[in-house]
Design an enzyme around this catalytic site. Sequence first.
Site, mmCIF file in Angstrom:
data_model
loop_
_atom_site.group_PDB
_atom_site.id
_atom_site.type_symbol
_atom_site.label_atom_id
_atom_site.label_comp_id
_atom_site.label_asym_id
_atom_site.label_seq_id
_atom_site.Cartn_x
_atom_site.Cartn_y
_atom_site.Cartn_z
ATOM 1 N N ASN A 1 -27.111 77.736 33.513
ATOM 2 C CA ASN A 1 -26.631 76.356 33.609
ATOM 3 C C ASN A 1 -27.763 75.465 34.144
ATOM 4 O OD1 ASN A 1 -25.416 73.943 34.245
ATOM 5 N ND2 ASN A 1 -23.613 74.878 35.211
ATOM 6 N N HIS B 1 -21.996 71.701 26.866
ATOM 7 C CA HIS B 1 -22.695 72.008 28.118
ATOM 8 C C HIS B 1 -22.718 73.528 28.269
ATOM 9 C CE1 HIS B 1 -23.957 72.259 32.162
ATOM 10 N NE2 HIS B 1 -22.763 72.519 32.678
ATOM 11 N N CYS C 1 -23.672 67.786 35.756
ATOM 12 C CA CYS C 1 -23.816 68.442 34.440
ATOM 13 C C CYS C 1 -23.468 67.507 33.287
ATOM 14 C CB CYS C 1 -22.943 69.686 34.370
ATOM 15 S SG CYS C 1 -23.443 70.937 35.553
HETATM 16 N N1 ACO Z 1 -21.677 89.436 41.031
HETATM 17 C C1 ACO Z 1 -20.633 90.266 41.240
HETATM 18 N N2 ACO Z 1 -19.445 89.840 41.663
HETATM 19 C C2 ACO Z 1 -19.301 88.524 41.888
HETATM 20 C C3 ACO Z 1 -20.340 87.603 41.699
HETATM 21 C C4 ACO Z 1 -21.572 88.098 41.256
HETATM 22 N N3 ACO Z 1 -22.623 87.325 41.024
HETATM 23 N N4 ACO Z 1 -19.906 86.364 41.990
HETATM 24 C C5 ACO Z 1 -18.614 86.487 42.356
HETATM 25 N N5 ACO Z 1 -18.252 87.796 42.299
HETATM 26 C C6 ACO Z 1 -16.945 88.391 42.603
HETATM 27 C C7 ACO Z 1 -16.093 87.535 43.515
HETATM 28 O O1 ACO Z 1 -16.418 87.750 44.877
HETATM 29 C C8 ACO Z 1 -14.708 88.006 43.165
HETATM 30 O O2 ACO Z 1 -14.459 89.219 43.859
HETATM 31 P P1 ACO Z 1 -13.002 89.524 44.472
HETATM 32 O O3 ACO Z 1 -12.078 89.541 43.265
HETATM 33 O O4 ACO Z 1 -13.183 90.843 45.131
HETATM 34 O O5 ACO Z 1 -12.721 88.378 45.400
HETATM 35 C C9 ACO Z 1 -14.791 88.363 41.683
HETATM 36 O O6 ACO Z 1 -16.205 88.496 41.404
HETATM 37 C C10 ACO Z 1 -14.196 87.306 40.763
HETATM 38 O O7 ACO Z 1 -14.685 86.026 41.176
HETATM 39 P P2 ACO Z 1 -14.251 84.708 40.420
HETATM 40 O O8 ACO Z 1 -14.899 83.545 41.077
HETATM 41 O O9 ACO Z 1 -12.748 84.694 40.276
HETATM 42 O O10 ACO Z 1 -14.910 84.989 38.981
HETATM 43 P P3 ACO Z 1 -14.746 84.182 37.665
HETATM 44 O O11 ACO Z 1 -14.303 85.081 36.588
HETATM 45 O O12 ACO Z 1 -13.996 82.882 37.861
HETATM 46 O O13 ACO Z 1 -16.259 83.793 37.327
HETATM 47 C C11 ACO Z 1 -17.713 81.864 37.464
HETATM 48 C C12 ACO Z 1 -17.008 83.003 38.231
HETATM 49 C C13 ACO Z 1 -18.680 82.482 36.498
HETATM 50 C C14 ACO Z 1 -18.432 81.010 38.491
HETATM 51 C C15 ACO Z 1 -16.670 81.028 36.697
HETATM 52 O O14 ACO Z 1 -15.573 80.757 37.529
HETATM 53 C C16 ACO Z 1 -17.223 79.730 36.155
HETATM 54 O O15 ACO Z 1 -18.005 79.722 35.238
HETATM 55 N N6 ACO Z 1 -16.742 78.584 36.683
HETATM 56 C C17 ACO Z 1 -17.072 77.256 36.135
HETATM 57 C C18 ACO Z 1 -18.486 76.844 36.423
HETATM 58 C C19 ACO Z 1 -18.707 75.457 35.876
HETATM 59 O O16 ACO Z 1 -18.484 75.187 34.713
HETATM 60 N N7 ACO Z 1 -19.113 74.531 36.735
HETATM 61 C C20 ACO Z 1 -19.238 73.149 36.313
HETATM 62 C C21 ACO Z 1 -20.609 72.788 36.000
HETATM 63 S S1 ACO Z 1 -21.726 73.141 37.308
HETATM 64 C C22 ACO Z 1 -22.295 71.618 37.958
HETATM 65 O O17 ACO Z 1 -21.806 70.575 37.676
HETATM 66 C C23 ACO Z 1 -23.419 71.706 38.958
#
Ligand code: ACO
Length: 322
Positions: A279, A249, A113
């Site tokens: 993304n 980003h 990214c």
């Molecule tokens: N729909 C519904 N529920 C979901 C989904 C979905 N699509 N995906 C995960 N959940 C659930 C999980 O299973 C979890 O359930 P649980 O509490 O029962 O275990 C709950 O939602 C919370 O999951 P988290 O992973 O803690 O959710 P979070 O609030 O952290 O959001 C996200 C997830 C959006 C991925 C976030 O963590 C994020 O944006 N992370 C950073 C991503 C990023 O910037 N990556 C770097 C660039 S990417 C690259 O370089 C290729």
Amino acid sequence: MIHARITGTGGYLPEKILTNADLERMVETTDEWIRERTGIEKRHVAADEQSTVDLAEQAARRAMEAAGIEGKDLDLIIVATTTPDLVFPSTACLLQNRIGANGCAAFDVQAVCTGFVYALGVADKFIRAGGTKRALVIGAETLSRIVDWTDRSTCVLFGDGAGAVVLEASEEAGILSTHLHADGRYESLLTVPGGVSQNSALCREGRAFIQMKGNEVFKVAVNTLGRIVDETLEAAGLEKSDIDWLVPHQANTRIIAATAKKLNLPMERVVVTVAHHGNTSAASVPLALDVAVRDGRIQRGDMLLLEAFGGGFTWGSALVRF
Ligand code: ACO
């Protein structure tokens, strides 16, 4: 003193759209969850016959048209991509041939990214060093090809697209500084664990997919991007109030908002496009830049802070007098 100045921007998103409602039919998720946690409403997906170079070409042509140049005018092409068409030739070489820039230097950069910011930093150094007058810098991805469409924790996040800028040597200020970093200790938090030389069976079987521990990545991303804001301002001797636009980003609105807060910037001064395309990895920063340039928000002379964070981990920023 020679500077690298952005003289044209371009963007391209494939026609096919996948909405949150579409994803509700594919995995156990909801539109509400995706919007609340990420800010994403839809993403674009390349057609089967479209590859990364096809997307890159569209964005490149738009940026060159905006700059009023042709392929033959280029000295350098850098394509930032994690999803190249082939092992080789590089996507930059494939693109070069399409746009009639044969003979100039052309290569790919892989920093996930952060790829576009890395490529911008490299092109800036080529231009400042002299010799290179015009460079095309592109971020282009077909991430849909490495997404596991049965994994709800990742498939709702990513999309395909391309963004490009033309850089030209100028006596006027343009790119003021770039700051590039990486820390390979975080491999396990964000990876596609199969490739040409390692776990190649995953690739052959079409099972080399993005794996991400989203929550842990999120925390590191927020802290790291906060630090790079400080580093960038300090290096330039600028105050937070000197920044006119944050062009971040586009991974998650909550990460973007945290960086804006760090800069004391109201969200009206932040270019946010993640809702429309999710993304798009290396394409995300130049896509956002192009949108805000074309709709007239970003004006000549504005001070821009570009930043990105991604797999590696890699992260980086660019301070740009537009
Ligand atoms: N729909 C519904 N529920 C979901 C989904 C979905 N699509 N995906 C995960 N959940 C659930 C999980 O299973 C979890 O359930 P649980 O509490 O029962 O275990 C709950 O939602 C919370 O999951 P988290 O992973 O803690 O959710 P979070 O609030 O952290 O959001 C996200 C997830 C959006 C991925 C976030 O963590 C994020 O944006 N992370 C950073 C991503 C990023 O910037 N990556 C770097 C660039 S990417 C690259 O370089 C290729």
